[in-house]
Design an enzyme around this catalytic site. Structure first.
Site, PDB file in Angstrom:
ATOM      1  N   ARG A 226      79.746  27.725  -5.248  1.00  0.00           N
ATOM      2  CA  ARG A 226      79.421  27.500  -6.653  1.00  0.00           C
ATOM      3  C   ARG A 226      80.653  27.825  -7.494  1.00  0.00           C
ATOM      4  NH1 ARG A 226      75.833  24.803  -5.318  1.00  0.00           N
ATOM      5  NH2 ARG A 226      73.609  25.178  -5.476  1.00  0.00           N
ATOM      6  N   HIS A 274      80.914  17.559  -7.304  1.00  0.00           N
ATOM      7  CA  HIS A 274      79.725  18.143  -6.645  1.00  0.00           C
ATOM      8  C   HIS A 274      79.037  17.110  -5.743  1.00  0.00           C
ATOM      9  CE1 HIS A 274      76.723  21.680  -7.117  1.00  0.00           C
ATOM     10  NE2 HIS A 274      76.620  21.136  -5.915  1.00  0.00           N
TER      11      HIS A 274
HETATM   12  C1  GLV Z   1      74.095  21.770  -3.699  1.00  0.00           C
HETATM   13  O1  GLV Z   1      74.919  22.314  -4.350  1.00  0.00           O
HETATM   14  C2  GLV Z   1      73.000  22.429  -3.048  1.00  0.00           C
HETATM   15  O2  GLV Z   1      72.737  23.603  -3.340  1.00  0.00           O
HETATM   16  O3  GLV Z   1      72.354  21.779  -2.229  1.00  0.00           O
END
Ligand code: GLV
Length: 311
Positions: A226, A274
């Protein structure tokens, strides 16, 4: 009928796809948007980054499923129901996807992909000496469902892998380290650092100036955990000072990464929006289906979140 309240917060919502997959798995499963009135009676919530306070209104809720592997997004809701079981997705396909992303960015960096792409734009046929990467020391922070797959794949490519974990993982034949002293040892002893940690109050901001300084000169940092694991200005400063040689980042403190963010300007940072492992209803439905059957028959489902550990 089992009423499932759904929220993914996405601009192009995956509602229809999930609805289709869940209905195909069991025609009794009925998906409704979380913010609709009819969701008030939902027994199951399938959510990502939902608006705060809404889950607390669902009085018949029996199970909350995170739409991703991470669950930190749930705790942002200060009225999050305290005693409803929560599960996170553990999908082998997503673990493999994430592992492929790590390998892609690491090998691209080690084989000087950025240099050759820049040269291609200039039509320059220049070479740099190939790095010897045999036995290169790679640290993985977080060796659970995802990290263990990454570790095995890196090992098969002859990297020397070390993992940092909460507790010993018997199934993994890599050197493992624990706690603060183990963390410091990992920082100092490896040239590549891969963050796959869950975000908790203990791991927030662990990659700060002190951590980057501890890494050897020329170290490379990869983050698919993260954004909040990293103090972003410290990472940038470390790269600008050429202490770190660069970074590949899939996650950021603010997403989407604002156009004005200084990371965009730094060529040594590879930016990904992401996408390292996107949730796939096709492969994740089976786990949700089983979890609903378990909860409906009075059993605890797999991949339950431990609230005291926050993941
Ligand atoms: C993506 O970031 C997840 O947590 O699957």
């Amino acid at each position: 009928m089992t009423l499932i309240a759904f929220y993914d917060g996405a601009e192009n919502t995956t509602f229809n796809k999930w609805h289709h997959c869940l209905q195909a798995a069991d025609p009794e499963f009925t998906l409704v948007p979380l913010m609709d009135k009819q969701a008030d009676k939902a027994e199951i919530a399938l959510v990502w980054n939902m608006p705060a306070g809404r889950l607390a209104e669902l009085k018949q809720l029996k199970l909350i499923c995170s739409l991703g592997q991470g669950v930190d997004h749930l705790w942002k809701d200060s009225q999050f129901p305290p005693s409803i079981p929560v599960i996170r997705l553990v999908d082998p396909n997503m673990s493999h996807a994430l592992s492929q992303w790590v390998l892609a960015v690491l090998l691209d960096y080690l084989r000087d992909g950025p240099f050759y792409r820049t040269n291609q734009l200039k039509r320059e046929f220049n070479k740099v000496p190939q790095r010897d990467t045999t036995g290169l020391n790679v640290a993985i922070y977080g060796i659970g469902a995802i990290g263990s797959v990454v570790a095995q794949n890196l090992q098969s490519l002859q990297f020397t892998v070390q993992g940092w974990a909460h507790s010993h993982k018997d199934k993994l034949s890599i050197k493992q380290a624990y706690g603060e002293s183990g963390f410091q040892e990992m920082l100092a002893g490896n040239l590549v650092h891969i963050c796959l940690l869950p975000l908790t109050s203990k791991t927030r901001g662990v990659f700060s100036r002190a951590a980057f300084e501890q890494m050897p000169k020329g170290a490379y940092f990869i983050n698919a955990g993260r954004g909040d694991h990293v103090v972003e200005q410290d990472l940038l400063a470390s790269i600008k000072a050429s202490h770190l040689s660069g970074a590949a980042l899939d996650v950021f403190r603010q997403e989407p990464l604002p156009a004005s963010h200084p990371f965009w300007e730094e060529q040594r940072i590879s930016i990904w929006p992401h996408v390292a492992a996107q949730t796939s209803p096709d492969t994740a439905t089976a786990q949700i289906q089983q979890a609903i059957y378990d909860i409906n028959s009075g059993n605890m489902p797999k991949n339950l979140v431990d609230r005291t550990r926050e993941y």
